[in-house]
Scaffold this active site. Structure first.
Site, PDB file in Angstrom:
ATOM      1  N   TYR A 170     -22.470  -5.911  28.069  1.00 24.99           N
ATOM      2  CA  TYR A 170     -21.978  -5.106  26.943  1.00 24.99           C
ATOM      3  C   TYR A 170     -22.413  -5.808  25.650  1.00 24.99           C
ATOM      4  CZ  TYR A 170     -19.053  -3.705  30.841  1.00 24.99           C
ATOM      5  OH  TYR A 170     -18.615  -3.306  32.076  1.00 24.99           O
TER       6      TYR A 170
ATOM      7  N   GLU B 107     -26.701  -3.343  27.833  1.00 23.75           N
ATOM      8  CA  GLU B 107     -25.951  -2.508  26.887  1.00 23.75           C
ATOM      9  C   GLU B 107     -26.355  -1.051  27.106  1.00 23.75           C
ATOM     10  OE1 GLU B 107     -23.757  -2.500  24.103  1.00 23.75           O
ATOM     11  OE2 GLU B 107     -24.385  -0.408  23.902  1.00 23.75           O
TER      12      GLU B 107
ATOM     13  N   CYS C  74     -11.024  -6.765  23.259  1.00 24.44           N
ATOM     14  CA  CYS C  74     -10.245  -6.258  22.125  1.00 24.44           C
ATOM     15  C   CYS C  74      -9.002  -5.531  22.625  1.00 24.44           C
ATOM     16  CB  CYS C  74     -11.103  -5.339  21.257  1.00 24.44           C
ATOM     17  SG  CYS C  74     -11.806  -3.972  22.178  1.00 24.44           S
TER      18      CYS C  74
ATOM     19  N   CYS D 126       0.315   6.026   7.247  1.00 25.89           N
ATOM     20  CA  CYS D 126      -1.074   5.773   7.644  1.00 25.89           C
ATOM     21  C   CYS D 126      -1.216   5.341   9.108  1.00 25.89           C
ATOM     22  CB  CYS D 126      -1.655   4.691   6.735  1.00 25.89           C
ATOM     23  SG  CYS D 126      -3.393   4.400   7.046  1.00 25.89           S
TER      24      CYS D 126
ATOM     25  N   CYS E 276       0.861  -1.181   0.000  1.00 26.91           N
ATOM     26  CA  CYS E 276       0.000   0.000   0.000  1.00 26.91           C
ATOM     27  C   CYS E 276       0.898   1.231   0.000  1.00 26.91           C
ATOM     28  CB  CYS E 276      -0.853  -0.032   1.267  1.00 26.91           C
ATOM     29  SG  CYS E 276      -1.754   1.472   1.536  1.00 26.91           S
TER      30      CYS E 276
HETATM   31  C1  LIG Z   1     -16.830  -4.335  22.214  1.00 24.64           C
HETATM   32  S1  LIG Z   1     -18.518  -3.893  22.061  1.00 24.64           S
HETATM   33  C2  LIG Z   1     -19.274  -5.459  22.126  1.00 24.64           C
HETATM   34  C3  LIG Z   1     -20.679  -5.539  21.636  1.00 24.64           C
HETATM   35  C4  LIG Z   1     -21.236  -6.938  21.354  1.00 24.64           C
HETATM   36  N1  LIG Z   1     -20.926  -7.868  22.404  1.00 24.64           N
HETATM   37  C5  LIG Z   1     -20.780  -7.439  20.007  1.00 24.64           C
HETATM   38  O1  LIG Z   1     -20.018  -8.411  19.924  1.00 24.64           O
HETATM   39  O2  LIG Z   1     -21.190  -6.856  18.999  1.00 24.64           O
HETATM   40  C6  LIG Z   1     -18.815  -3.155  23.588  1.00 24.64           C
HETATM   41  C7  LIG Z   1     -20.228  -2.662  23.796  1.00 24.64           C
HETATM   42  O3  LIG Z   1     -20.316  -2.135  25.119  1.00 24.64           O
HETATM   43  C8  LIG Z   1     -21.173  -1.001  25.117  1.00 24.64           C
HETATM   44  N2  LIG Z   1     -20.854  -0.260  26.336  1.00 24.64           N
HETATM   45  C9  LIG Z   1     -19.822   0.577  26.532  1.00 24.64           C
HETATM   46  N3  LIG Z   1     -19.807   0.998  27.821  1.00 24.64           N
HETATM   47  C10 LIG Z   1     -20.842   0.386  28.443  1.00 24.64           C
HETATM   48  C11 LIG Z   1     -21.347   0.402  29.780  1.00 24.64           C
HETATM   49  N4  LIG Z   1     -20.760   1.118  30.724  1.00 24.64           N
HETATM   50  N5  LIG Z   1     -22.432  -0.355  30.066  1.00 24.64           N
HETATM   51  C12 LIG Z   1     -23.029  -1.080  29.096  1.00 24.64           C
HETATM   52  N6  LIG Z   1     -22.601  -1.140  27.818  1.00 24.64           N
HETATM   53  C13 LIG Z   1     -21.518  -0.421  27.493  1.00 24.64           C
HETATM   54  C14 LIG Z   1     -20.871  -0.340  23.792  1.00 24.64           C
HETATM   55  O4  LIG Z   1     -21.919   0.499  23.387  1.00 24.64           O
HETATM   56  C15 LIG Z   1     -20.678  -1.555  22.871  1.00 24.64           C
HETATM   57  O5  LIG Z   1     -21.898  -1.923  22.279  1.00 24.64           O
END
Ligand SMILES: C[S@@+](CC[C@H](N)C(=O)[O-])C[C@H]1O[C@@H](n2cnc3c(N)ncnc32)[C@H](O)[C@@H]1O
Length: 455
Positions: A316, A337, A413, A78, A72
């Site tokens: 979450y 969530e 992650c 980047c 790239c």
């Molecule tokens: C890494 S994502 C995982 C979502 C889901 N498990 C997936 O695989 O698609 C983390 C999620 O946590 C939510 N989130 C962040 N802070 C939070 C909190 N304090 N309480 C509840 N949810 C939260 C975000 O909006 C997001 O949807």
């Protein structure tokens, strides 16, 4: 003493969390971009701080077998990919070592980490393009990826990790903006309209969701843009305007207005269909997401029938994906969530997929988890947690420790916060499985499924 501009010949002894090469000079750690473990390199010192320094490659004297020519031409600047100078299989080994190092640092013992599950074809894998908009050196509106550690935009008309249709649509939006004098948001003057272009695709359904993040209520020639895009790209099912007038690095504002279509798209993961709205989180690499979720659910341990008395929590939960994947193994699943729109999607997703044994709550896990445990008198057996990069907060860890769950399936992650949280959970739990999955090929990011068992 190391000094700026000094030159040295060094051996690269390791690769760091950003994939950068690491060397030691007089006991000082030096980070060198694009250097690979095992290489002998002539470097120039760029910056010296108290305990470490940065250097840059002047000449590679002995090259690693893993080195390849990046494909790239904006790679060296980047802020997206940072491992394109390394053979793909080697990048997986680097990621495994990142996870091992994080766990070792926090837990002070060797932990078996499985080999990272990579992609067969790690190209055009992202289902979500998210480009900031600004102006180029000729003051013309442009969009692209931020160059590393800056907010200067590298104009991006092609990207090897973006879905190609999303890129094509983004290019068309930019072309339209140029032809119709749509102004770009300026981070210094806080003036101008278009801040970000976000395009998501349901890779299995082909449905596309366009979100334009604006600093104004009005988008110039909005109706013309909608016609132009939807005639040219019938895959576009929804176009949304999102308003973000704050002086912030946060991309999306709270308010969204749908200007075309129903306001959502669908995608399919495994045997399930999912509805996705502009503000909802959805994993960016759908091929690897199926592997990630199947890996997580496989650790539930019992077969579909024998486990049906068990209760699971999906913390979450986003649009409910993990809970829905796991629902057939449990009597009941509860998801929590914080984003309301994601919970609306999650409820709808349960319905579409005829999953009746799942219930969702909108709110902050820290607050809502203890509330629903009390209210429903819950005695969950297993929890799935998949927090954002910052990991779990202390109160949530406390609540989880008091639940005496059989298993915690922690999906993360960010190996650094994962390791920090596991160190706290170790009071009552043994870490038994660590399975990294390459959700973000060519970047140093790595996702892990970990399983903890009650001691
Ligand atoms: C890494 S994502 C995982 C979502 C889901 N498990 C997936 O695989 O698609 C983390 C999620 O946590 C939510 N989130 C962040 N802070 C939070 C909190 N304090 N309480 C509840 N949810 C939260 C975000 O909006 C997001 O949807």
């Amino acid at each position: 003493m190391l000094k700026k501009n000094d030159e040295y010949i060094v051996e690269i002894i390791d690769n760091g969390f950003q994939g950068e090469g690491i060397a030691k000079i007089d006991g000082i750690t030096v980070f060198i971009n694009e250097a690979i473990k095992g290489e002998k390199i002539k470097i120039k010192i760029l910056k010296v701080l108290k305990n470490f320094a940065y250097g840059k490659i002047i000449e590679i004297l002995e090259s690693s077998k893993a080195r390849k020519t990046p494909d790239c031409n904006t790679y060296s600047r980047c802020g997206g990919c940072n491992l394109r100078h390394i053979e793909y299989n080697e990048t997986l080994k680097i990621k495994k070592a990142i996870v091992e190092n994080c766990l070792y640092k926090e837990l002070k013992k060797e932990i078996k980490v499985e080999d990272v599950i990579g992609m067969k074809e790690p190209i055009y894998y992202r289902n979500k393009l998210q480009y900031p908009v600004g102006v180029d050196k000729d003051n013309k509106i442009t969009m692209g990826v931020y160059s590393a550690r800056t907010h200067s935009i590298i104009p991006t008309q092609k990207c090897y990790i973006q879905n190609e249709l999303c890129q094509e649509i983004a290019n068309d939006i930019l072309e339209f903006a140029r032809a119709h004098n749509v102004s770009a948001y300026n981070e210094e003057t806080l003036k101008g309209t278009l801040r970000h272009i976000i395009i998501r695709i349901g890779v299995k359904t082909g449905e596309v969701l366009v979100t334009l993040v604006l600093n104004d209520n009005n988008l110039k020639d909005e109706a013309k843009l909608t016609d132009y895009l939807t005639i040219k790209h019938p895959n576009i099912k929804t176009i949304a305007k999102n308003f973000n007038k704050k002086n912030t690095n946060v991309i999306l504002g709270d308010k969204t207005e749908i200007i075309y279509g129903p306001g959502f798209i669908y995608d399919i993961l495994g045997e399930y269909k999912f509805k996705i709205s502009p503000l909802s989180f959805y994993q960016v690499n759908p091929i690897q997401t199926e592997i990630l979720y199947n890996t997580a659910v496989q650790h539930v341990g019992a077969g579909p029938v024998s486990a049906r008395n068990d209760i699971a929590l999906d913390l979450y939960c986003g649009i409910g994906t993990i809970g829905i994947f796991a629902s057939k193994y449990f009597k009941k699943v509860y998801g929590i969530e914080i984003i309301e729109q994601a919970i609306e999607n999650a409820k709808e997703n349960a319905k579409i997929n005829n999953v009746e044994n799942i219930e969702f709550y909108a709110g902050d896990v820290e607050k809502v988890l203890p509330e629903i445990i009390k209210k429903e008198n819950l005695k969950p057996n297993i929890i799935f947690v998949d927090p954002p990069r910052k990991g779990l907060d202390k109160n949530t860890i406390e609540t989880i420790l008091n639940l005496n769950l059989e298993k915690i399936i922690y999906i993360s992650c960010n190996p650094a916060t994962l390791a920090r949280d596991i160190a706290m959970l170790e009071e009552k739990y043994d870490l038994k499985e660590v399975q990294p999955v390459d959700m973000f090929p060519w970047t140093s990011h790595v996702e892990c499924v970990t399983v903890l068992y009650l001691k």
